[in-house]
Design an enzyme around this catalytic site. Sequence first.
Site, PDB file in Angstrom:
ATOM      1  N   LYS A 184       0.652  -1.280  -0.042  1.00 16.80           N
ATOM      2  CA  LYS A 184       0.104   0.187   0.035  1.00 16.80           C
ATOM      3  C   LYS A 184       0.849   1.143   0.079  1.00 16.80           C
ATOM      4  CE  LYS A 184      -2.371  -0.354   3.648  1.00 16.80           C
ATOM      5  NZ  LYS A 184      -2.024  -1.382   4.242  1.00 16.80           N
ATOM      6  N   ARG A 213      -8.931   2.184   9.505  1.00 14.11           N
ATOM      7  CA  ARG A 213      -8.813   1.040   9.853  1.00 14.11           C
ATOM      8  C   ARG A 213      -9.798   0.243  10.290  1.00 14.11           C
ATOM      9  NH1 ARG A 213      -3.129   1.226   8.725  1.00 14.11           N
ATOM     10  NH2 ARG A 213      -1.748  -0.133   9.793  1.00 14.11           N
ATOM     11  N   ARG A 269      10.912  -6.102   3.152  1.00 14.92           N
ATOM     12  CA  ARG A 269      10.996  -4.725   3.744  1.00 14.92           C
ATOM     13  C   ARG A 269      11.818  -4.896   5.291  1.00 14.92           C
ATOM     14  NH1 ARG A 269       5.314  -2.197   4.764  1.00 14.92           N
ATOM     15  NH2 ARG A 269       5.443  -3.766   6.491  1.00 14.92           N
ATOM     16  N   ARG A 281      11.931  -2.016  10.234  1.00 15.29           N
ATOM     17  CA  ARG A 281      10.659  -1.312  11.135  1.00 15.29           C
ATOM     18  C   ARG A 281      10.579  -2.511  12.295  1.00 15.29           C
ATOM     19  NH1 ARG A 281       5.474  -0.041   7.668  1.00 15.29           N
ATOM     20  NH2 ARG A 281       4.292  -0.983   9.497  1.00 15.29           N
ATOM     21  N   ARG A 331      -0.720  -8.106  13.404  1.00 13.11           N
ATOM     22  CA  ARG A 331      -1.111  -6.841  12.426  1.00 13.11           C
ATOM     23  C   ARG A 331      -2.136  -7.579  11.379  1.00 13.11           C
ATOM     24  NH1 ARG A 331       4.257  -4.878  10.268  1.00 13.11           N
ATOM     25  NH2 ARG A 331       2.911  -3.562   9.090  1.00 13.11           N
TER      26      ARG A 331
HETATM   27  P1  AMP Z   1       1.198   0.832   8.651  1.00 14.35           P
HETATM   28  O1  AMP Z   1       2.436   1.557   8.227  1.00 14.35           O
HETATM   29  O2  AMP Z   1      -0.347   1.395   7.964  1.00 14.35           O
HETATM   30  O3  AMP Z   1       1.277  -0.681   8.516  1.00 14.35           O
HETATM   31  O4  AMP Z   1       0.834   1.110  10.217  1.00 14.35           O
HETATM   32  C1  AMP Z   1       1.621   0.590  11.091  1.00 14.35           C
HETATM   33  C2  AMP Z   1       1.213   0.645  12.550  1.00 14.35           C
HETATM   34  O5  AMP Z   1       0.452   2.197  12.874  1.00 14.35           O
HETATM   35  C3  AMP Z   1      -0.036  -0.019  12.682  1.00 14.35           C
HETATM   36  O6  AMP Z   1       0.182  -1.455  12.939  1.00 14.35           O
HETATM   37  C4  AMP Z   1      -0.794   0.441  13.919  1.00 14.35           C
HETATM   38  O7  AMP Z   1      -0.367   0.168  15.164  1.00 14.35           O
HETATM   39  C5  AMP Z   1      -0.620   2.132  13.600  1.00 14.35           C
HETATM   40  N1  AMP Z   1      -1.752   2.670  12.597  1.00 14.35           N
HETATM   41  C6  AMP Z   1      -1.554   3.202  11.655  1.00 14.35           C
HETATM   42  N2  AMP Z   1      -2.722   3.460  11.052  1.00 14.35           N
HETATM   43  C7  AMP Z   1      -3.487   3.282  11.900  1.00 14.35           C
HETATM   44  C8  AMP Z   1      -5.113   3.691  12.175  1.00 14.35           C
HETATM   45  N3  AMP Z   1      -5.626   4.158  11.171  1.00 14.35           N
HETATM   46  N4  AMP Z   1      -5.458   3.246  13.497  1.00 14.35           N
HETATM   47  C9  AMP Z   1      -4.785   2.751  14.385  1.00 14.35           C
HETATM   48  N5  AMP Z   1      -3.486   2.374  14.278  1.00 14.35           N
HETATM   49  C10 AMP Z   1      -3.041   2.825  13.214  1.00 14.35           C
END
Ligand code: AMP
Length: 191
Positions: free
Chosen positions: A14, A89, A128, A134, A145
């Site tokens: 994404k 989310r 990644r 990360r 996740r």
């Molecule tokens: P991502 O980079 O989108 O994979 O997000 C990494 C982490 O950030 C997720 O596993 C959540 O802990 C947090 N996170 C990102 N976006 C959201 C969201 N919309 N709501 C809650 N937590 C989020």
Amino acid sequence: MTGIIFLGAPGVGKGTQAAILAEELGIPAISTGAIFRSNIEQGTELGKLAEGYMSRGELVPDSVTNSMVDARLSSDDVQEGFLLDGYPRNLDQAHKLRDMLAEKGLTVDVVIEIDAPEDVLVAHMLKRAGEESRADDTPEVFARRLEEYRLRTAPIASYYSDQDLVVTVDGVGTIEEVAQRVLDGVKQARV
Ligand code: AMP
């Protein structure tokens, strides 16, 4: 004005695809995960709040996430359009987003759902992990996740399908192949 939401499981690509499409359309890509990560790096209060949840692969509480997105969507640069990557989310966030956008006179025009089987997601995550280190790209946290995605995020696809907004794109292939499918999906939705 083009409002776009990207949906897809962790590891589907994404973030990469959001950056490519946003550049192509000249609109900002707003990644809630990236905003949280940059706050953690800078040691802000928001970063401290988010860090524990992220390191466990859990969602950061809605109150924190929603106000962060509300502030971001209040900037002038979203008037021409925006691409949300990683938000909403869950259904509560989707409802909150609807209200925020209505208040600002903005709309969601298309939801691009990128789809790939679990072995591809895991392979992307492992790649990644080698490149970006990360904290949440470990097999254990990644499993959590994925579970959060299935339980909380996947159901919002039907919320947007009911509004005829979803275009599903095959996420298996090279970055360029998937980027072309995403662009075709956006064009298709605009017809
Ligand atoms: P991502 O980079 O989108 O994979 O997000 C990494 C982490 O950030 C997720 O596993 C959540 O802990 C947090 N996170 C990102 N976006 C959201 C969201 N919309 N709501 C809650 N937590 C989020």
